[in-house]
Scaffold this active site. Structure first.
Site, PDB file in Angstrom:
ATOM      1  N   GLY A 149      45.848  42.053  37.027  1.00 18.74           N
ATOM      2  CA  GLY A 149      45.310  40.869  36.196  1.00 18.74           C
ATOM      3  C   GLY A 149      44.144  41.589  35.296  1.00 18.74           C
ATOM      4  N   GLU A 162      60.540  47.077  38.777  1.00 19.66           N
ATOM      5  CA  GLU A 162      60.203  48.006  37.849  1.00 19.66           C
ATOM      6  C   GLU A 162      60.643  49.478  38.063  1.00 19.66           C
ATOM      7  OE1 GLU A 162      55.557  47.488  37.420  1.00 19.66           O
ATOM      8  OE2 GLU A 162      56.115  47.035  39.328  1.00 19.66           O
ATOM      9  N   MET A 194      46.273  45.720  43.590  1.00 19.88           N
ATOM     10  CA  MET A 194      45.991  45.621  45.051  1.00 19.88           C
ATOM     11  C   MET A 194      46.470  46.950  45.582  1.00 19.88           C
ATOM     12  SD  MET A 194      47.587  41.899  45.745  1.00 19.88           S
ATOM     13  CE  MET A 194      47.195  41.990  47.271  1.00 19.88           C
ATOM     14  N   GLU A 195      46.626  48.203  45.000  1.00 16.80           N
ATOM     15  CA  GLU A 195      46.924  49.498  45.419  1.00 16.80           C
ATOM     16  C   GLU A 195      46.296  50.506  44.997  1.00 16.80           C
ATOM     17  OE1 GLU A 195      49.349  47.447  43.727  1.00 16.80           O
ATOM     18  OE2 GLU A 195      50.151  46.174  45.538  1.00 16.80           O
ATOM     19  N   ASP A 225      48.587  38.689  34.029  1.00 15.73           N
ATOM     20  CA  ASP A 225      47.603  37.726  33.911  1.00 15.73           C
ATOM     21  C   ASP A 225      46.262  37.751  33.805  1.00 15.73           C
ATOM     22  OD1 ASP A 225      48.616  38.617  37.042  1.00 15.73           O
ATOM     23  OD2 ASP A 225      46.380  37.905  36.978  1.00 15.73           O
TER      24      ASP A 225
HETATM   25  N1  ADE Z   1      48.150  42.249  40.135  1.00 17.53           N
HETATM   26  C1  ADE Z   1      48.530  41.405  39.153  1.00 17.53           C
HETATM   27  N2  ADE Z   1      47.930  40.117  38.807  1.00 17.53           N
HETATM   28  C2  ADE Z   1      47.008  40.417  39.790  1.00 17.53           C
HETATM   29  C3  ADE Z   1      45.749  39.715  40.204  1.00 17.53           C
HETATM   30  N3  ADE Z   1      45.477  38.523  39.544  1.00 17.53           N
HETATM   31  N4  ADE Z   1      45.054  40.179  41.544  1.00 17.53           N
HETATM   32  C4  ADE Z   1      45.528  40.923  42.024  1.00 17.53           C
HETATM   33  N5  ADE Z   1      46.560  41.785  41.727  1.00 17.53           N
HETATM   34  C5  ADE Z   1      47.192  41.518  40.792  1.00 17.53           C
END
Ligand code: ADE
Length: 258
Positions: free
Chosen positions: A85, A19, A197-198, A221
């Site tokens: 996600g 990225e 996650m951040e 996703d």
């Molecule tokens: N980043 C992208 N997809 C994710 C997911 N399913 N869970 C946690 N972080 C993500």
């Protein structure tokens, strides 16, 4: 650190090297600075003095990266790009979520503190800067309008959402987990659009320092049983191009450095 430089440095934080790649290619006068084992690239982008950094994965790594950007390099605003996600219905792969605020879905100090509350802060959600967030939302809208067909015909109709994003140290990769996570948040009055996650960690660091923060996530996703399959291809082929286009639009629209 020089307080004058703090006012004028915009940090663009990316989750993954793919990225950052396109932005790095455009950076003028790029010079590398390494702090705490992390490489940062400083230079000019469309007339703005910027620092490019990688958050790495997870809240602890992102916290340290953000603290270095502010405390060592003097960033006065941080914009975070990455993938997430989709959680809420209607948040589809290829859509972009601009964060209104963040919550840590894995923070639980109950019964000492209410579920999700960050102990000693008296709150569970950390807001993004309204002005920077509005500019980012507009930039995302312009970038998507101009690029969906170019990036992939499958992404025609992709939307920009703005709302709550949940962060935690877990890649959510089953429909069951996603359902429970959403339901638990909802029970506590939090409707999250996406999970990653951040972001919540960086939002908290920025709040502590009083630095403006905005974040966007491209939905890679649906945080379900196929999340891990979609992820690597999507980052390489779609999210990195979105990130570059949206950051390009955003940096061009930022007010002149103070
Ligand atoms: N980043 C992208 N997809 C994710 C997911 N399913 N869970 C946690 N972080 C993500």
């Amino acid at each position: 650190m020089n307080p004058a430089s703090r006012r004028s440095l915009t940090a663009i934080l990316s989750a993954l090297p793919a990225e950052q790649h396109g932005l790095l290619e455009q950076l003028q006068g790029a010079r590398k600075q390494t702090v705490a084992g992390r490489d940062f690239w400083l230079g000019d982008l469309h007339g703005q003095h910027v620092a490019l950094g990688l958050s790495r994965i997870g809240k602890v790594s992102a916290t340290l990266t953000a603290a270095v950007l502010i405390g060592h390099l003097g960033a006065s605003r941080i914009v975070f790009t990455g993938v997430a996600g989709g959680l809420a219905p209607g948040v589809k792969v290829g859509d972009v979520v601009v964060a209104h605020d963040f919550i840590q879905h894995d923070l639980d100090a109950s019964p000492l503190f209410p579920r999700y509350e960050v102990p000693l802060y008296g709150r569970s959600r950390f807001p993004c800067d309204p002005t920077l967030t509005a500019l980012l939302t507009q930039a995302a809208g312009r970038a998507l309008a101009g690029s969906n067909q170019v990036v992939s015909p499958l992404l025609a109709g992709a939307q920009v959402h703005c709302g709550l994003i949940a962060s935690g140290d877990r890649f959510v990769s089953s429909a069951n987990e996603s359902k429970h996570l959403q339901a638990a948040l909802q029970d506590a009055g939090h409707t999250a659009l996406a999970v990653e996650m951040e972001g919540a960690a960086v939002a908290q660091v920025c709040a502590d320092y009083g630095v403006a923060f905005a974040a966007m996530r491209t939905i890679s996703d649906r945080a379900d049983d196929t999340a891990h399959i979609d992820f690597p291809t999507f980052v390489a082929e779609v999210a990195s191009r979105y990130a570059q286009r949206i950051m390009d639009e955003l940096v061009r629209s930022l007010p002149e450095p103070a």
